[in-house]
Design a protein around this motif. Structure first.
Motif, PDB file in Angstrom:
ATOM      1  N   PHE A 187      37.978  38.570  40.033  1.00  0.00           N
ATOM      2  CA  PHE A 187      39.082  39.008  40.872  1.00  0.00           C
ATOM      3  C   PHE A 187      39.216  40.517  40.764  1.00  0.00           C
ATOM      4  N   VAL A 188      39.547  41.164  41.870  1.00  0.00           N
ATOM      5  CA  VAL A 188      39.724  42.618  41.886  1.00  0.00           C
ATOM      6  C   VAL A 188      41.080  42.933  42.513  1.00  0.00           C
ATOM      7  N   ALA A 189      41.873  43.738  41.806  1.00  0.00           N
ATOM      8  CA  ALA A 189      43.167  44.174  42.315  1.00  0.00           C
ATOM      9  C   ALA A 189      43.173  45.701  42.402  1.00  0.00           C
ATOM     10  N   ASP A 190      43.798  46.228  43.436  1.00  0.00           N
ATOM     11  CA  ASP A 190      43.792  47.661  43.729  1.00  0.00           C
ATOM     12  C   ASP A 190      45.184  48.243  43.509  1.00  0.00           C
ATOM     13  N   MET A 191      45.324  49.149  42.537  1.00  0.00           N
ATOM     14  CA  MET A 191      46.608  49.754  42.220  1.00  0.00           C
ATOM     15  C   MET A 191      46.851  51.071  42.951  1.00  0.00           C
ATOM     16  N   ARG A 192      46.018  51.411  43.900  1.00  0.00           N
ATOM     17  CA  ARG A 192      46.184  52.678  44.608  1.00  0.00           C
ATOM     18  C   ARG A 192      47.360  52.660  45.578  1.00  0.00           C
ATOM     19  N   PHE A 193      48.067  51.529  45.666  1.00  0.00           N
ATOM     20  CA  PHE A 193      49.291  51.479  46.470  1.00  0.00           C
ATOM     21  C   PHE A 193      50.473  52.070  45.708  1.00  0.00           C
TER      22      PHE A 193
END
Length: 290
Positions: A187-193
């Motif tokens: 799983f990959v989650a993006d914290m750039r938000f």
């Protein structure tokens, strides 16, 4: 010594040439596994039967399978079908980036088994194509691109030598998108938000492990909502993995450089999963890379 919880287990080690199969096999042998290297998959059930007869059905064993097995390789998946060997089988796939594999092979001064008259890189491309489907079926994928021999040994020992009861092992790793997404992530989650602490002068030198940086990240709009929604999803998937016999899960959490947001969130996700009863550990792939 092999854990009592791994009695009767069959570990199949495969993956890219130069990714560390021999190192993994040596560590499994040190852990008490009966290890067979370069085994044609068509002989897998026969070898399991012989080990059962000579050493007992509780003797944990491991086999190393690679592209040297030629056409036999295509039979591996059929021989690993549920119950085909009478043992619980765990498929371990060792991976690494092409440039790393090329350097390792050149250092060892060995041609690639599928290289033919072409370049070493041509052999790697062919090997990836052959192994693509098998990689997707793997229970545990280990990316050894940034691991040395000792670190890979620790990963194998952690997975197969623990004296604890069989549980799902969750690795939560932070990373920087500018360095690439971890190839072993489920799983990959993006914290750039989230706003980047890099632009706060007093926070820039710190990392997501520092309380002031972590507090800043967690206080931003959307952070609490992300955790409240994402962690239960991971718990549900973990339950499903266990029902299907999978015991490893890798969650990758990224931001731009892998220093602030992803590190703070990785620590918090791992903490919450641990509090929920899962065996979760945080790691940070790119921390200190700048």
């Amino acid at each position: 010594m092999a854990s009592p919880d791994h009695r009767g287990e069959l570990v199949v080690v495969t993956g890219m040439t130069g990714a560390g199969r021999s190192t993994a096999a040596k560590e499994l042998e040190d852990l008490g596994y009966y290890v067979v290297d370069n085994l044609p998959p068509s002989l897998l059930r026969d070898v399991v039967r012989l080990v059962d007869e000579s050493r007992g059905a509780e003797q944990p064993m491991a086999v190393v399978v690679d592209v040297r097995s030629g056409s036999f390789f295509e039979t591996l998946q059929a021989n690993l079908a549920r119950g085909a060997t009478g043992r619980h089988a765990t498929l371990v796939f060792l991976e690494a980036a092409d440039d790393v594999l090329v350097r390792r092979q050149e250092a060892a001064r060995r041609p690639h088994p599928l290289q033919g008259v072409g370049r070493l890189l041509d052999g790697l491309v062919r090997e990836r194509a052959v192994l693509a489907e098998l990689r997707s079926d793997a229970d545990l994928v280990i990316d050894t691109s940034t691991l040395n021999v000792h670190q890979l040994t620790e990963r194998i020992a952690e997975a197969f030598g623990s004296p604890e009861a069989i549980r799902l092992k969750v690795t939560v790793t932070s990373f920087g998108f500018k360095y690439g997404i971890p190839v072993d992530a489920d799983f990959v989650a993006d914290m750039r938000f989230l706003p980047n602490p890099f632009w706060i002068p007093e926070l820039r030198p710190g990392t997501g492990r520092d309380p002031e940086v972590a507090d800043y990240v967690m206080s931003q709009p959307g952070a609490a909502e992300f955790l409240a929604g994402y962690v239960p999803v991971l718990q549900g998937v973990a339950d499903g993995y266990l029902r299907e016999g999978k015991r490893f899960m890798t969650v990758a959490i990224g931001c731009t450089g892998g220093k602030h947001r992803s590190v703070a969130m990785t620590e918090e996700v791992a903490r919450r999963l641990t509090a929920a009863g899962l065996e979760a550990r945080p790691t940070h792939r790119d921390l200190g890379r700048e």
